[in-house]
Design a protein around this motif. Structure first.
Motif: not given
Length: 904
Positions: A411-437
């Motif tokens: 379960i920890l292995y699967r959770s780490t695998f999926y949370v990495f996707h969330i972390y990756f997409f969050e960084r993309m959203w944060t970068r987009y929202l910080s430079i454009e309104v």
């Protein structure tokens, strides 16, 4: 079964014999009511030997063989159905019903049918006698199957006679139809009262599908259809058959393509869900930025995701110890949990962020606020992903002690695998929202509510849970198992869980109703549109405007208790003025707001650049004597030349509230503005009396790009292009915000370009806030001193009371010339511009000088790491300014109350 006998054994039966010549015996209850059977085999032989039947003997024998064959086929079909499903799909006829049909047959046919019936009935009588002698339930089933075969044979014989013999309507046909209806009703009541065999189900609905015969196998149905078509069964014979309720379609064999499509969908669907989940997490950062600034919220991001994922992973593992996750968790509940967490963020996000900041400070307060607001969102998305992964590779309940760590690791292995996707997409959203309104970050709370409603709508299309155990029972068992409750305590918990609905999904929907009402109240009543000023609930703050822009949340508000108006960008104050309201009937509303001095002395400290001594090669001897000696000289000619002289020019990089720009314009200078944020310029123009008529040019552009382009144009040494590039006498660079400075405006290349567009004796003033002995402060000063030979720094008077880790605000003045020394003249009454605060700062700034050699050593000047160059300055400064950002947050908390920081 009873038998029928002839009145005279040696009397043959002919078609012309009267019906009353045949009398049934005392036990007469034969299957065919009015037809009789011979009591002995001899009487049958004598009847067949009669000369009246010689002509049809061969035909009767052929019919007899055909009927026997059809009976055997029907019996075999019925026995196959019985052995396969436990019950025959054909109708079970009672003796009375069979008798009723025989009477009808006799009334419609004449004596020719009697001879055929006598032969058939004798065979059926012997078979029924054998079956009735047996008490086994299977024998009774065979009996009913044989009766069904008799019925099939009877209708088949009628069909044959109808095709060969002209039909005549009997005189008693109406009576016969009435008897048939009565016998059918009697059959239904008799079949319902039939005694059950031992072990037989009370009703077919109580049996499994295979035993009830409701959904029979396709092969058996096809065989039954073929038998019915061959025997020519009429629609009336089929009416009593049991028709399958739901037809069973044959299963399509699964191929590797089906398996691959299933596996891909079970991975792609959670992957798509991580997009709105990461958007919610990024909007949490946007919501908390006005309370913490960007740097505290960017710390410990990886640890935050691990902490938020650990709780649902352990809960999922605990569930799989006793039962399968599919029986406890449903896809709808996972979506609803994420949506419910979004509602909680929209309603309580600001209060949670402010409370955690007051308790834990800027660094860990930001971490705790993000963890509290994001754990529910990540739990919903991660639970959904783990449930999908469980369909790919099921995690079986732990039956051995070694199964527990194995399941936990999986379960920890699967959770780490999926949370990495969330972390990756969050960084993309944060970068987009910080430079454009965009519409997403213009009002984060409304966007969060919309995403949560979207997740709720999607959950309605998902399949509900497959568990047959009600939700209160599951909750009761989990609580008892987790806490080891006593029977008495378990009973108390049971009284509470009995009020819960049978499913968890309606409960989560019910909990969202009050949250949506609170969110609507906040957005409509407590935080109306920014075009209309409103007063907060405590009555101490009036919010004039609040707009999301590219640099952050720009707020113009008034502190009604202390009487000043301020301009705010996230958790930093860009400037402000003291205000006083007076009555004026000539304007709309009857109240005019008079602006006073700046609320911060630092902005007046930047203006002392006009007091600096400047050297000019073209300066006359008379002017030099007048400035350096006590001789009285006549300056009439010089004054006439000064009247024809072009006004001085000033450049403001970073407008703020427009304090310095307004001062320079009042002194008759041409003022040029370079401001990256258009909302800041409009706020200074509309709410802080920045006059547009006194501004030479306004450039909404990044300051580093603006100076770089002008410097490149100046270096081309083209006379036409050189005349287009202005040369400034004074440059004010004030770009500190959010506890940090933008790295591009403090690089070696930027200061060189700025020197290209500044006059030789021009003065450059840089406003900087930070910890004096920090690495960031040293890097900024080392880079500045490597370009300009003369620099002096002054504080606002509060630096004497600051500790080594406290924030210090200073203004550094630099020039490109070596001579004369950078000195400042005494202010005149005209310099104060009738401002008490400005006059005070102009006359008292000398004692607050900060010695730069106490901050930067000789070793620092030769350290290449402290030289900020273009391309890596932003990354390095952000890393070095963490301490300055925390100190800025603590300083800003002293200026405004926590309730005022919440109003944005």
């Amino acid at each position: 079964m009873s038998k029928a006998k002839f009145i005279k054994p040696d009397t043959p039966i002919s078609p012309d014999s009267p019906i009353h010549s045949i009398a049934p015996s005392s036990r007469s209850s034969s299957i065919i009511g009015s037809s009789t059977r011979s009591s002995t085999t001899d009487s049958e032989s004598e009847a067949l030997d009669s000369p009246l039947l010689d002509s049809s003997q061969a035909v009767n024998e052929d019919k007899q063989l055909g009927r026997k064959e059809r009976l055997n086929r029907a019996a075999d079909y019925s026995s196959d159905s019985t052995s396969e499903g436990g019950y025959s799909t054909g109708p079970q006829l009672s003796e009375e019903e069979a008798g009723g049909h025989s009477e009808a047959d006799q009334s419609t046919s004449e004596g020719e049918e009697d001879s055929d019936s006598s032969q058939s009935n004798e065979e059926n009588s012997s078979e029924d006698s054998d079956i009735s002698a047996t008490r086994d339930p299977l024998a009774r089933k065979d009996k009913s199957n044989i009766r069904r075969g008799v019925e099939i044979e009877r209708h088949s014989s009628k069909t044959e006679r109808a095709s060969t013999t002209p039909t005549e309507t009997p005189p008693n046909s109406a009576k016969t139809l009435e008897l048939e209806k009565k016998n059918k009703k009697k059959t239904r009541s008799t079949s319902r009262k039939r005694p059950r065999a031992k072990g037989e189900a009370r009703d077919k609905r109580d049996l499994p599908v295979e035993e009830s015969g409701i959904e029979a196998d396709d092969n058996i149905e096809e065989e039954g259809d073929n038998v019915e078509r061959e025997e020519g069964i009429s629609l009336s014979a089929k009416k009593g058959a049991i028709i399958p309720l739901v037809p069973v379609r044959p299963r399509t064999p699964r191929t590797w393509k089906h398996d691959m499509a299933r596996l891909i969908s079970l991975y792609v669907v959670p992957l798509l869900l991580s997009v709105p989940i990461s958007l919610l997490l990024s909007l949490n950062v946007q919501l908390l930025t006005p309370l913490y600034n960007s740097i505290p919220l960017a710390l410990h991001t990886e640890s935050l995701h691990v902490a938020c994922a650990l709780l649902p992973a352990i809960a999922f593992w605990y569930i799989t110890l006793r039962s399968s996750a599919k029986e406890v968790i449903s896809f709808r509940v996972c979506f609803s949990l994420a949506a419910l967490s979004g509602d909680l963020v929209a309603v309580f996000g600001r209060k949670v962020g402010s409370m955690m900041g007051n308790l834990l400070g800027p660094e860990w307060g930001a971490f705790g606020a993000r963890a509290i607001l994001g754990v529910g969102i990540i739990s919903g998305g991660l639970s959904f992903a783990l449930l999908c992964f469980d369909h790919i590779s099921p995690i079986l309940p732990a039956t051995k002690p070694t199964d527990r760590p194995r399941n936990l690791g999986s379960i920890l292995y699967r959770s780490t695998f999926y949370v990495f996707h969330i972390y990756f997409f969050e960084r993309m959203w944060t970068r987009y929202l910080s430079i454009e309104v965009s519409i997403l970050n213009r009002n984060p709370e409304k966007t969060i509510l919309f995403v949560s409603l979207l997740l709720t709508a999607i959950s309605l299309f998902l399949r509900p849970g497959t568990s047959s155990t009600p939700f209160p029972t599951r909750a009761q068992s989990i609580i008892d198992r987790s806490f080891g409750l006593t029977p008495q305590a378990s009973k108390g918990v049971s009284n509470f869980t009995s009020f819960l609905p049978s499913h968890a999904f309606p409960l989560l929907l019910l909990l969202r109703i009050p949250l949506l009402i609170l969110a609507l109240r906040q957005q409509v009543f407590l935080r109306p549109p920014t075009s209309n000023p409103y007063i907060t609930a405590n009555g101490e703050l009036r919010v004039i405007s609040s707009v999301r822009s590219i640099t952050g949340q720009i707020v113009v508000a008034e502190n009604l208790k202390d009487g000043y108006r301020f301009l705010r960008c996230d958790h930093s104050i860009l400037g402000g003025r003291w205000i006083r309201e007076v009555t004026d009937d000539s304007i709309k509303g009857g109240i005019r707001t008079n602006m006073g001095d700046s609320i911060f002395a630092t902005f007046n400290l930047q203006e002392i650049a006009v007091l600096a001594h400047r050297s000019d090669p073209s300066e006359s001897l008379i002017r030099t004597l007048q400035l350096t000696t006590d001789l009285e000289v006549d300056l009439d000619g010089e004054l006439d030349q000064e009247e024809d002289k072009e006004p001085e020019r000033a450049l403001i990089i970073g407008l703020g509230a427009g304090i310095a720009a307004s001062t320079f314009s009042k002194r008759g200078m041409y003022v040029d503005i370079a401001e990256i944020d258009p909302v800041v310029y409009m706020a200074a123009h509309e709410h802080f009396l920045l006059s547009a008529h006194s501004i030479a040019s306004t450039n909404i552009i990044d300051g580093s790009s603006f100076i770089s382009q002008l410097a490149d144009l100046k270096r081309e040494n083209n006379e036409t292009e050189e005349s287009l590039v202005p040369m400034w006498d004074y440059v004010i660079q004030d770009c500190f915000t959010g506890g940090t400075v933008p790295g591009e405006l403090f690089t070696y290349q930027f200061w060189q370009d700025l020197g290209e567009v500044t006059k030789v004796d021009g003065i450059i003033a840089m406003n900087f806030a930070g910890i004096l002995k920090s690495k960031a402060s040293k890097a900024v000063l080392v880079t500045l001193l490597s370009v300009f030979p003369q620099c002096r720094a002054f504080g606002d008077g509060f630096e004497a009371d600051q500790g080594p880790n406290d924030l210090v605000n200073m203004v550094v003045f630099c020039t490109k010339t070596y001579s004369p020394l950078l000195t400042f003249r005494a202010p005149t009454p005209f310099d104060g511009l009738r401002s008490p605060l400005r006059a005070h700062v102009y006359s008292t700034f000398h004692p607050h000088e900060i010695r730069l050699d106490t901050i930067v050593s000789d070793e620092d000047m030769v350290d290449p790491e402290l030289m900020l160059v273009k391309g890596r300055a932003k990354k390095e400064l952000n890393k070095w300014q963490i301490g300055s950002s925390m100190a800025t947050w603590r300083a800003m908390q002293k200026i405004l109350t926590p309730e005022m920081w919440l109003a944005y």
